[in-house]
Design a protein around this motif. Structure first.
Motif, mmCIF file in Angstrom:
data_model
loop_
_atom_site.group_PDB
_atom_site.id
_atom_site.type_symbol
_atom_site.label_atom_id
_atom_site.label_comp_id
_atom_site.label_asym_id
_atom_site.label_seq_id
_atom_site.Cartn_x
_atom_site.Cartn_y
_atom_site.Cartn_z
ATOM 1 N N ASP A 196 5.979 68.736 25.465
ATOM 2 C CA ASP A 196 5.420 70.079 25.605
ATOM 3 C C ASP A 196 5.918 70.715 26.898
ATOM 4 O O ASP A 196 6.608 70.084 27.693
ATOM 5 N N ASP A 197 5.561 71.971 27.085
ATOM 6 C CA ASP A 197 6.104 72.697 28.239
ATOM 7 C C ASP A 197 5.706 72.050 29.554
ATOM 8 O O ASP A 197 6.475 72.005 30.515
ATOM 9 N N GLU A 198 4.483 71.558 29.569
ATOM 10 C CA GLU A 198 3.973 70.912 30.773
ATOM 11 C C GLU A 198 4.861 69.729 31.175
ATOM 12 O O GLU A 198 5.322 69.609 32.321
ATOM 13 N N GLN A 199 5.111 68.870 30.217
ATOM 14 C CA GLN A 199 5.951 67.695 30.478
ATOM 15 C C GLN A 199 7.358 68.111 30.878
ATOM 16 O O GLN A 199 7.981 67.503 31.754
ATOM 17 N N TRP A 200 7.851 69.142 30.213
ATOM 18 C CA TRP A 200 9.213 69.584 30.490
ATOM 19 C C TRP A 200 9.327 70.081 31.926
ATOM 20 O O TRP A 200 10.246 69.732 32.657
ATOM 21 N N TRP A 201 8.368 70.875 32.333
ATOM 22 C CA TRP A 201 8.383 71.362 33.712
ATOM 23 C C TRP A 201 8.226 70.212 34.699
ATOM 24 O O TRP A 201 8.873 70.176 35.740
ATOM 25 N N ALA A 202 7.352 69.297 34.341
ATOM 26 C CA ALA A 202 7.146 68.146 35.227
ATOM 27 C C ALA A 202 8.432 67.358 35.400
ATOM 28 O O ALA A 202 8.740 66.857 36.494
ATOM 29 N N ALA A 203 9.207 67.255 34.324
ATOM 30 C CA ALA A 203 10.460 66.513 34.413
ATOM 31 C C ALA A 203 11.499 67.289 35.216
ATOM 32 O O ALA A 203 12.361 66.711 35.887
ATOM 33 N N ASN A 204 11.414 68.599 35.163
ATOM 34 C CA ASN A 204 12.416 69.417 35.843
ATOM 35 C C ASN A 204 12.117 69.638 37.321
ATOM 36 O O ASN A 204 13.033 69.749 38.141
ATOM 37 N N ALA A 205 10.826 69.717 37.624
ATOM 38 C CA ALA A 205 10.418 70.142 38.959
ATOM 39 C C ALA A 205 11.111 69.379 40.097
ATOM 40 O O ALA A 205 11.657 70.012 41.018
ATOM 41 N N PRO A 206 11.113 68.042 40.066
ATOM 42 C CA PRO A 206 11.704 67.332 41.210
ATOM 43 C C PRO A 206 13.179 67.671 41.416
ATOM 44 O O PRO A 206 13.612 67.902 42.563
ATOM 45 N N VAL A 207 13.928 67.735 40.351
ATOM 46 C CA VAL A 207 15.344 68.068 40.479
ATOM 47 C C VAL A 207 15.521 69.506 40.956
ATOM 48 O O VAL A 207 16.359 69.792 41.808
ATOM 49 N N LEU A 208 14.724 70.391 40.413
ATOM 50 C CA LEU A 208 14.816 71.790 40.837
ATOM 51 C C LEU A 208 14.559 71.912 42.336
ATOM 52 O O LEU A 208 15.256 72.638 43.050
ATOM 53 N N ASP A 209 13.550 71.210 42.799
ATOM 54 C CA ASP A 209 13.231 71.248 44.216
ATOM 55 C C ASP A 209 14.415 70.793 45.052
ATOM 56 O O ASP A 209 14.712 71.356 46.110
ATOM 57 N N ARG A 210 15.093 69.764 44.568
ATOM 58 C CA ARG A 210 16.190 69.192 45.331
ATOM 59 C C ARG A 210 17.413 70.115 45.326
ATOM 60 O O ARG A 210 18.177 70.176 46.297
ATOM 61 N N VAL A 211 17.565 70.840 44.234
ATOM 62 C CA VAL A 211 18.819 71.541 43.999
ATOM 63 C C VAL A 211 18.753 73.009 44.396
ATOM 64 O O VAL A 211 19.768 73.634 44.704
ATOM 65 N N LEU A 212 17.540 73.545 44.395
ATOM 66 C CA LEU A 212 17.369 74.967 44.595
ATOM 67 C C LEU A 212 17.300 75.312 46.076
ATOM 68 O O LEU A 212 16.460 74.793 46.788
ATOM 69 N N ASP A 213 18.181 76.179 46.494
ATOM 70 C CA ASP A 213 18.132 76.666 47.871
ATOM 71 C C ASP A 213 16.887 77.527 48.018
ATOM 72 O O ASP A 213 16.797 78.593 47.426
ATOM 73 N N PRO A 214 15.915 77.067 48.860
ATOM 74 C CA PRO A 214 14.704 77.874 48.994
ATOM 75 C C PRO A 214 15.058 79.169 49.725
ATOM 76 O O PRO A 214 15.805 79.153 50.683
ATOM 77 N N GLY A 215 14.567 80.247 49.226
ATOM 78 C CA GLY A 215 14.899 81.517 49.841
ATOM 79 C C GLY A 215 16.088 82.199 49.217
ATOM 80 O O GLY A 215 16.375 83.362 49.516
ATOM 81 N N ALA A 216 16.782 81.501 48.337
ATOM 82 C CA ALA A 216 17.932 82.128 47.695
ATOM 83 C C ALA A 216 17.484 83.072 46.588
ATOM 84 O O ALA A 216 18.183 84.021 46.252
ATOM 85 N N TYR A 217 16.344 82.759 46.013
ATOM 86 C CA TYR A 217 15.853 83.570 44.902
ATOM 87 C C TYR A 217 14.418 84.003 45.164
ATOM 88 O O TYR A 217 13.505 83.581 44.452
ATOM 89 N N PRO A 218 14.221 84.841 46.170
ATOM 90 C CA PRO A 218 12.847 85.154 46.587
ATOM 91 C C PRO A 218 12.014 85.813 45.483
ATOM 92 O O PRO A 218 10.893 85.384 45.210
ATOM 93 N N THR A 219 12.569 86.830 44.856
ATOM 94 C CA THR A 219 11.808 87.533 43.823
ATOM 95 C C THR A 219 11.542 86.618 42.636
ATOM 96 O O THR A 219 10.430 86.550 42.118
ATOM 97 N N ALA A 220 12.570 85.908 42.246
ATOM 98 C CA ALA A 220 12.416 85.002 41.114
ATOM 99 C C ALA A 220 11.355 83.948 41.391
ATOM 100 O O ALA A 220 10.535 83.622 40.522
ATOM 101 N N ALA A 221 11.364 83.421 42.593
ATOM 102 C CA ALA A 221 10.393 82.393 42.928
ATOM 103 C C ALA A 221 8.978 82.947 42.856
ATOM 104 O O ALA A 221 8.081 82.332 42.268
ATOM 105 N N ARG A 222 8.793 84.135 43.430
ATOM 106 C CA ARG A 222 7.455 84.722 43.461
ATOM 107 C C ARG A 222 6.986 85.049 42.039
ATOM 108 O O ARG A 222 5.938 84.594 41.589
#
Lengths: 270, 270
Positions: A196-222
């Motif tokens: 389900d979506d919950e599990q999918w996000w849970a699986a993605n979150a750690p990698v996204l955190d590692r890979v995503l430049d924080p501050g690169a996508y301010p509007t998108a993040a918010r």
DNA sequence: CAGTACACCGTACTACGTACAGAGTAATTC
DNA sequence: GAATTACTCTGTACGTAGTACGGTGTACTG
């Protein structure tokens, strides 16, 4: 697993369009039939196909499975239907024919168009597969005709040209179908990935955190996190529907209410 | 005729979302590679797949054909990509990444949203297959992120809540994609049936005349023939786009212009 | 130099739509 | 009544798809 996969737009109607039309309208055979009696009829084939599609999606509609349900061998179906594409046409037209059609004559145009939208939404809810069949060349059967006539009549007498009426209806129906397709795709993906979506996000979150430049996508993040939170509140499909339908009607209002010419023209609702 | 992707019944974790993300972001391998040198790379695989899809449609993208173009055997691709679904994700994200993104800061919101709509329309014109890939679970790659950030910024500062911004963008993009899908379906059907619309109608007309109760569908007959005549004037896809986009923007105007709060809020155009 | 992780390949399995040829049946023709 | 014929139903098989599995040889690590 299956993530993003081409959305199966079956259907090609490779065969003879005239033959397809005769099937849709159930034109009886001209010459008296000679050989063995038919053990089935088209309606039985279509009914079984619709049953399979309703239960397990369009992918479950295979000639082999339909045949099996009917107690015949796959090739037997080809005496009833030229091919799978035509079977899909028949399924769709049958679903159109069975739609409920509310009589909204005399009511304000917003009510009438809302009814049309909701009838179509109900169709796609009962038969999600119907949203995923290509309507590039619509099946010009009794169902389609009745549907078109009914829906156009909801736009009649509002001061629109004929071409505008068709365009407005297409616009409305495209919105409803697009919404239904999204829902169908979401269902499909949930089923295929057994996640389900919950599990999918849970699986993605750690990698996204590692890979995503924080501050690169301010509007998108918010916005993304706000929208994500809203969706987690089981909010999303219903919300997209309500939001979208309101916009669609407001958009048409700019066209319709600008026209003089009809007592049915009411003030924009809400 | 289109084929379906087999759904793997066991093998639950075969397609790991985290792995897909790493592919999208081109996360390099952790441990030093040991065996023979790679003779290809992901980008080559994706480029070939996109080339095939651009030229001959998504159906032309098969693992066998992609492999052949690269001078390897089909199974070799699986060292670069976990499966076809992931390849499609990569194709889509790559297309997103390469989209042109106009800077419309400071311009009226209608101009900005029109630009977003047209950028997406151009995407689907250059890569019609992109409209037909399910976005049930969007590829959260660099392309998607850049696209989302860019498009949201066109809706920023208009006095909308975050959730409304997301909903408004979804609404706009859904419209563009639905239009592109229609166009893609029309193309597909024309190609599959080796028959243009003119021929198709010509083949249908005699049977329709015989089968259709005249007077049973008065509105449909009137409007349908008017719309048909208009379409024959090579009018139709362009018309649906212009008509629809105007309605979409008018629909959003009812939301946006009703909000106080931004100097960028301009009067409705046209 | 031995061990091992890895790239690449050949084969094969399942599932699909449907072409083709044959067998049996019932109405038509003689 | 017998022969003909048109039609239904069936079994087999082809081509295409994705990809599982196991083998082979390579280039790095110890």
């Amino acid at each position: 697993m299956r993530q993003n996969v081409p959305v199966p737009l079956d259907r090609s109607s490779a065969g003879d369009p005239a033959r397809t039309l005769e099937l849709l309208w159930r034109v009886p055979a001209g010459t008296p039939r000679r050989g063995p009696r038919k053990r089935l009829d088209i309606d039985a084939v279509v009914a079984v196909a619709i049953g399979l599609a309703d239960a397990d999606g369009l992918d479950a509609v295979t000639m082999r499975r339909v045949a099996q349900r009917l107690g015949v061998v796959p090739m037997t179906l080809y005496t009833y239907v030229p091919g799978k594409a035509e079977l899909l046409d028949l399924m769709l037209d049958t679903a159109y024919l069975r739609m409920s059609r509310t009589d909204t004559a005399g009511r304000p145009w917003r009510d009438r168009l809302t009814a049309v939208a909701e009838e179509n939404r109900a169709l796609f809810e009962a038969h999600p597969w119907a949203a995923t069949i290509s309507t590039g060349r619509p099946p010009l059967g009794p169902g389609m005709m009745a549907k078109y006539e009914h829906e156009l009549s909801a736009l009649d007498g509002l001061g629109l040209h004929d071409v505008e009426m068709d365009a407005a209806l297409t616009f409305l129906l495209t919105f409803v179908q697009a919404n239904a397709r999204s829902a169908a795709e979401a269902r499909q993906v949930r089923q295929d990935s057994a996640m389900d979506d919950e599990q999918w996000w849970a699986a993605n979150a750690p990698v996204l955190d590692r890979v995503l430049d924080p501050g690169a996508y301010p509007t998108a993040a918010r916005v993304g996190s706000a929208a994500g939170a809203a969706q987690r509140a089981a909010y999303s499909p219903e919300h997209a529907w309500e939001f979208g339908l309101r916009r669609v009607l407001d958009g048409l209002a700019a066209l319709i209410d600008g026209r003089a010419g009809s007592v049915e023209t009411g003030p924009g609702a809400r």
